[in-house]
Design a protein around this motif. Structure first.
Motif, PDB file in Angstrom:
ATOM      1  N   PRO A  33       0.992  -0.968  -0.263  1.00  0.00           N
ATOM      2  CA  PRO A  33       0.045  -0.034   0.038  1.00  0.00           C
ATOM      3  C   PRO A  33       0.394   1.468   0.050  1.00  0.00           C
ATOM      4  CG  PRO A  33      -0.379  -2.000   0.917  1.00  0.00           C
ATOM      5  CD  PRO A  33       0.168  -2.488   1.048  1.00  0.00           C
ATOM      6  N   GLY A  34       0.700   2.076  -0.759  1.00  0.00           N
ATOM      7  CA  GLY A  34       1.849   3.606  -0.838  1.00  0.00           C
ATOM      8  C   GLY A  34       2.635   3.884  -1.621  1.00  0.00           C
ATOM      9  N   ALA A  35       2.961   2.375  -1.910  1.00  0.00           N
ATOM     10  CA  ALA A  35       4.654   2.345  -2.328  1.00  0.00           C
ATOM     11  C   ALA A  35       3.620   2.292  -4.298  1.00  0.00           C
ATOM     12  CB  ALA A  35       5.375   1.185  -2.477  1.00  0.00           C
ATOM     13  N   ASN A  36       3.917   3.549  -4.551  1.00  0.00           N
ATOM     14  CA  ASN A  36       3.614   3.643  -6.189  1.00  0.00           C
ATOM     15  C   ASN A  36       4.395   5.125  -6.663  1.00  0.00           C
ATOM     16  OD1 ASN A  36       2.236   6.061  -4.916  1.00  0.00           O
ATOM     17  ND2 ASN A  36       0.276   5.475  -5.599  1.00  0.00           N
ATOM     18  N   GLN A  37       5.691   5.255  -6.627  1.00  0.00           N
ATOM     19  CA  GLN A  37       6.867   6.182  -7.174  1.00  0.00           C
ATOM     20  C   GLN A  37       8.008   5.299  -7.648  1.00  0.00           C
ATOM     21  OE1 GLN A  37       6.745   9.597  -6.576  1.00  0.00           O
ATOM     22  NE2 GLN A  37       4.268   8.716  -5.519  1.00  0.00           N
ATOM     23  N   LEU A  38       8.484   5.503  -8.071  1.00  0.00           N
ATOM     24  CA  LEU A  38       9.376   5.129  -9.085  1.00  0.00           C
ATOM     25  C   LEU A  38      10.629   4.369  -8.222  1.00  0.00           C
ATOM     26  CD1 LEU A  38      10.057   7.663 -11.876  1.00  0.00           C
ATOM     27  CD2 LEU A  38       8.971   4.615 -12.262  1.00  0.00           C
ATOM     28  N   THR A  39      10.575   5.059  -7.152  1.00  0.00           N
ATOM     29  CA  THR A  39      11.778   4.635  -5.721  1.00  0.00           C
ATOM     30  C   THR A  39      10.894   4.068  -4.686  1.00  0.00           C
ATOM     31  OG1 THR A  39      11.897   6.810  -4.517  1.00  0.00           O
ATOM     32  CG2 THR A  39      13.794   6.085  -6.796  1.00  0.00           C
ATOM     33  N   TYR A  40      11.578   2.520  -4.603  1.00  0.00           N
ATOM     34  CA  TYR A  40      11.477   2.722  -3.344  1.00  0.00           C
ATOM     35  C   TYR A  40      11.537   2.073  -1.557  1.00  0.00           C
ATOM     36  CZ  TYR A  40       8.762  -0.378   0.279  1.00  0.00           C
ATOM     37  OH  TYR A  40       7.833  -1.334   1.028  1.00  0.00           O
ATOM     38  N   LEU A  41      11.720   2.232  -0.314  1.00  0.00           N
ATOM     39  CA  LEU A  41      12.296   2.121   0.699  1.00  0.00           C
ATOM     40  C   LEU A  41      12.174   0.711   1.264  1.00  0.00           C
ATOM     41  CD1 LEU A  41      14.762   2.958   2.083  1.00  0.00           C
ATOM     42  CD2 LEU A  41      13.229   4.175   3.920  1.00  0.00           C
ATOM     43  N   PRO A  42      12.806  -0.393   0.869  1.00  0.00           N
ATOM     44  CA  PRO A  42      12.484  -1.495   1.323  1.00  0.00           C
ATOM     45  C   PRO A  42      12.485  -2.225   2.987  1.00  0.00           C
ATOM     46  CG  PRO A  42      14.663  -2.030   0.045  1.00  0.00           C
ATOM     47  CD  PRO A  42      14.383  -0.602   0.577  1.00  0.00           C
ATOM     48  N   LYS A 103      25.824   8.064  20.136  1.00  0.00           N
ATOM     49  CA  LYS A 103      26.999   9.481  19.921  1.00  0.00           C
ATOM     50  C   LYS A 103      26.062   9.584  18.539  1.00  0.00           C
ATOM     51  CE  LYS A 103      30.878   7.869  22.343  1.00  0.00           C
ATOM     52  NZ  LYS A 103      32.449   7.350  22.402  1.00  0.00           N
ATOM     53  N   ASN A 104      26.377  10.790  18.014  1.00  0.00           N
ATOM     54  CA  ASN A 104      25.198  11.500  16.774  1.00  0.00           C
ATOM     55  C   ASN A 104      24.367  10.127  16.378  1.00  0.00           C
ATOM     56  OD1 ASN A 104      27.772  12.754  16.974  1.00  0.00           O
ATOM     57  ND2 ASN A 104      28.986  11.119  16.452  1.00  0.00           N
ATOM     58  N   GLY A 105      23.065  10.574  17.215  1.00  0.00           N
ATOM     59  CA  GLY A 105      22.050   9.882  17.668  1.00  0.00           C
ATOM     60  C   GLY A 105      21.303  10.591  15.905  1.00  0.00           C
ATOM     61  N   LEU A 106      20.176  10.181  15.444  1.00  0.00           N
ATOM     62  CA  LEU A 106      19.846  11.045  14.177  1.00  0.00           C
ATOM     63  C   LEU A 106      18.801   9.812  13.346  1.00  0.00           C
ATOM     64  CD1 LEU A 106      19.236  13.831  12.462  1.00  0.00           C
ATOM     65  CD2 LEU A 106      20.601  12.203  10.452  1.00  0.00           C
ATOM     66  N   ALA A 107      17.316  10.659  14.352  1.00  0.00           N
ATOM     67  CA  ALA A 107      16.315  10.236  13.020  1.00  0.00           C
ATOM     68  C   ALA A 107      15.666  10.897  11.909  1.00  0.00           C
ATOM     69  CB  ALA A 107      14.813  10.023  14.349  1.00  0.00           C
ATOM     70  N   THR A 108      15.337   9.806  10.922  1.00  0.00           N
ATOM     71  CA  THR A 108      14.652  10.643  10.052  1.00  0.00           C
ATOM     72  C   THR A 108      13.837   9.939   9.591  1.00  0.00           C
ATOM     73  OG1 THR A 108      17.363  11.113   9.051  1.00  0.00           O
ATOM     74  CG2 THR A 108      14.587  11.803   7.380  1.00  0.00           C
ATOM     75  N   ILE A 109      12.705  10.961   9.065  1.00  0.00           N
ATOM     76  CA  ILE A 109      11.281   9.831   8.774  1.00  0.00           C
ATOM     77  C   ILE A 109      11.142  10.035   7.073  1.00  0.00           C
ATOM     78  CG2 ILE A 109       8.669  10.401   8.159  1.00  0.00           C
ATOM     79  CD1 ILE A 109       9.161  12.118  11.084  1.00  0.00           C
ATOM     80  N   TYR A 110      11.366   8.668   6.573  1.00  0.00           N
ATOM     81  CA  TYR A 110      11.248   8.822   4.524  1.00  0.00           C
ATOM     82  C   TYR A 110       9.432   8.363   4.764  1.00  0.00           C
ATOM     83  CZ  TYR A 110      16.186   8.823   4.937  1.00  0.00           C
ATOM     84  OH  TYR A 110      17.505   9.167   4.675  1.00  0.00           O
ATOM     85  N   SER A 111       8.911   8.843   3.567  1.00  0.00           N
ATOM     86  CA  SER A 111       8.056   8.231   2.558  1.00  0.00           C
ATOM     87  C   SER A 111       8.419   6.551   2.713  1.00  0.00           C
ATOM     88  CB  SER A 111       7.152   9.047   1.887  1.00  0.00           C
ATOM     89  OG  SER A 111       8.070   9.420   0.601  1.00  0.00           O
ATOM     90  N   LEU A 112       7.829   5.913   1.865  1.00  0.00           N
ATOM     91  CA  LEU A 112       8.382   5.418   1.578  1.00  0.00           C
ATOM     92  C   LEU A 112       8.646   4.498   0.276  1.00  0.00           C
ATOM     93  CD1 LEU A 112       5.096   2.933   2.528  1.00  0.00           C
ATOM     94  CD2 LEU A 112       7.157   2.329   3.099  1.00  0.00           C
ATOM     95  N   SER A 113       8.448   5.817  -0.797  1.00  0.00           N
ATOM     96  CA  SER A 113       9.146   6.192  -1.778  1.00  0.00           C
ATOM     97  C   SER A 113      10.716   6.564  -1.559  1.00  0.00           C
ATOM     98  CB  SER A 113       8.414   7.338  -2.864  1.00  0.00           C
ATOM     99  OG  SER A 113       8.943   8.457  -2.112  1.00  0.00           O
ATOM    100  N   GLY A 114      11.110   6.665  -0.470  1.00  0.00           N
ATOM    101  CA  GLY A 114      12.322   7.105  -0.111  1.00  0.00           C
ATOM    102  C   GLY A 114      12.594   8.785  -0.068  1.00  0.00           C
ATOM    103  N   ALA A 115      11.703   9.064  -0.121  1.00  0.00           N
ATOM    104  CA  ALA A 115      12.131  10.788   0.477  1.00  0.00           C
ATOM    105  C   ALA A 115      12.475  11.768   1.231  1.00  0.00           C
ATOM    106  CB  ALA A 115      10.919  11.667  -0.821  1.00  0.00           C
ATOM    107  N   PRO A 116      13.033  12.162   1.919  1.00  0.00           N
ATOM    108  CA  PRO A 116      13.265  12.371   3.375  1.00  0.00           C
ATOM    109  C   PRO A 116      12.046  13.486   3.420  1.00  0.00           C
ATOM    110  CG  PRO A 116      14.781  13.132   2.201  1.00  0.00           C
ATOM    111  CD  PRO A 116      14.393  11.900   1.388  1.00  0.00           C
ATOM    112  N   ILE A 117      11.662  13.524   5.316  1.00  0.00           N
ATOM    113  CA  ILE A 117      10.166  14.439   5.284  1.00  0.00           C
ATOM    114  C   ILE A 117      10.743  15.384   6.353  1.00  0.00           C
ATOM    115  CG2 ILE A 117       8.610  14.427   6.638  1.00  0.00           C
ATOM    116  CD1 ILE A 117       7.438  11.983   4.666  1.00  0.00           C
ATOM    117  N   ALA A 118      11.519  15.138   7.134  1.00  0.00           N
ATOM    118  CA  ALA A 118      11.942  15.074   8.397  1.00  0.00           C
ATOM    119  C   ALA A 118      13.059  14.809   9.216  1.00  0.00           C
ATOM    120  CB  ALA A 118      10.613  15.454   9.492  1.00  0.00           C
ATOM    121  N   SER A 119      13.958  15.657  10.056  1.00  0.00           N
ATOM    122  CA  SER A 119      14.889  15.063  10.398  1.00  0.00           C
ATOM    123  C   SER A 119      15.444  15.457  11.786  1.00  0.00           C
ATOM    124  CB  SER A 119      16.513  14.705  10.079  1.00  0.00           C
ATOM    125  OG  SER A 119      16.815  14.067   8.393  1.00  0.00           O
ATOM    126  N   GLN A 120      15.044  15.090  13.360  1.00  0.00           N
ATOM    127  CA  GLN A 120      15.771  15.057  14.704  1.00  0.00           C
ATOM    128  C   GLN A 120      17.252  14.647  15.040  1.00  0.00           C
ATOM    129  OE1 GLN A 120      12.948  16.354  17.130  1.00  0.00           O
ATOM    130  NE2 GLN A 120      11.696  16.871  15.680  1.00  0.00           N
TER     131      GLN A 120
END
Length: 161
Positions: A33-42, A103-120
């Motif tokens: 579901p929602g995986a309808n782009q030319l890229t996908y983050l497995p 150390k240096n922990g970073l969390a990033t939200i991605y869409s299923l197409s692999g596009a980054p949305i937000a990082s903290q």
């Protein structure tokens, strides 16, 4: 006449195909579901395929592309890593209850197409490391949080209602 069979490529952490329109990704022959782009983050191990169509609505599907996710929680951090609440409507918290410094922990939200949305950055808070995200403006669907600490990576899916 059907379009040419699409090819699947793997680069970085993304699966991709280069041609066609209306792509739909599959895991073990089940549409994602929602995986309808030319890229996908497995986010899970298994055999992935992509189906594309041409301007006439004719479709073609790729050969299976095997993906193996090898990292385990123990390899990522020494502690309990959670994303909550899941599912959510307004916000999520990424939390690592860790006995040792993260150390240096970073969390990033991605869409299923692999596009980054937000990082903290994960910040120390009450003997844990946390990051909070406002996801209220995201469309409903499945997203992933990718947590990186030094050379370690963990990907956790969450559902936005």
């Amino acid at each position: 006449m059907s379009p040419l069979q699409p090819l699947v490529f793997f680069s970085g952490s993304l699966l991709s195909t280069q041609s066609g329109s209306n792509p739909q990704w599959f895991l073990e022959n089940t549409p994602i579901p929602g995986a309808n782009q030319l890229t996908y983050l497995p986010i899970a191990s298994g055999n992935y395929k992509v189906q594309i169509s041409d301007v006439n609505g004719c479709t073609a599907i790729s050969d299976p592309f095997p993906v193996t996710i090898t990292a385990t929680e123990e390899e990522i951090v020494k502690g309990d890593l959670r994303v909550f609440p899941n599912p959510t409507q307004n916000s999520i918290t990424v939390k690592c209850d860790s006995q040792s410094p993260l150390k240096n922990g970073l969390a990033t939200i991605y869409s299923l197409s692999g596009a980054p949305i937000a990082s903290q950055k994960l910040v120390a808070k009450n003997q844990a490391y946390e990051a909070e995200f406002d996801v209220s403006k995201l469309n409903s669907g499945t997203f992933v949080v990718r947590i990186v600490s030094e050379n370690n990576v963990k990907v956790i899916p969450f559902v936005k209602q």
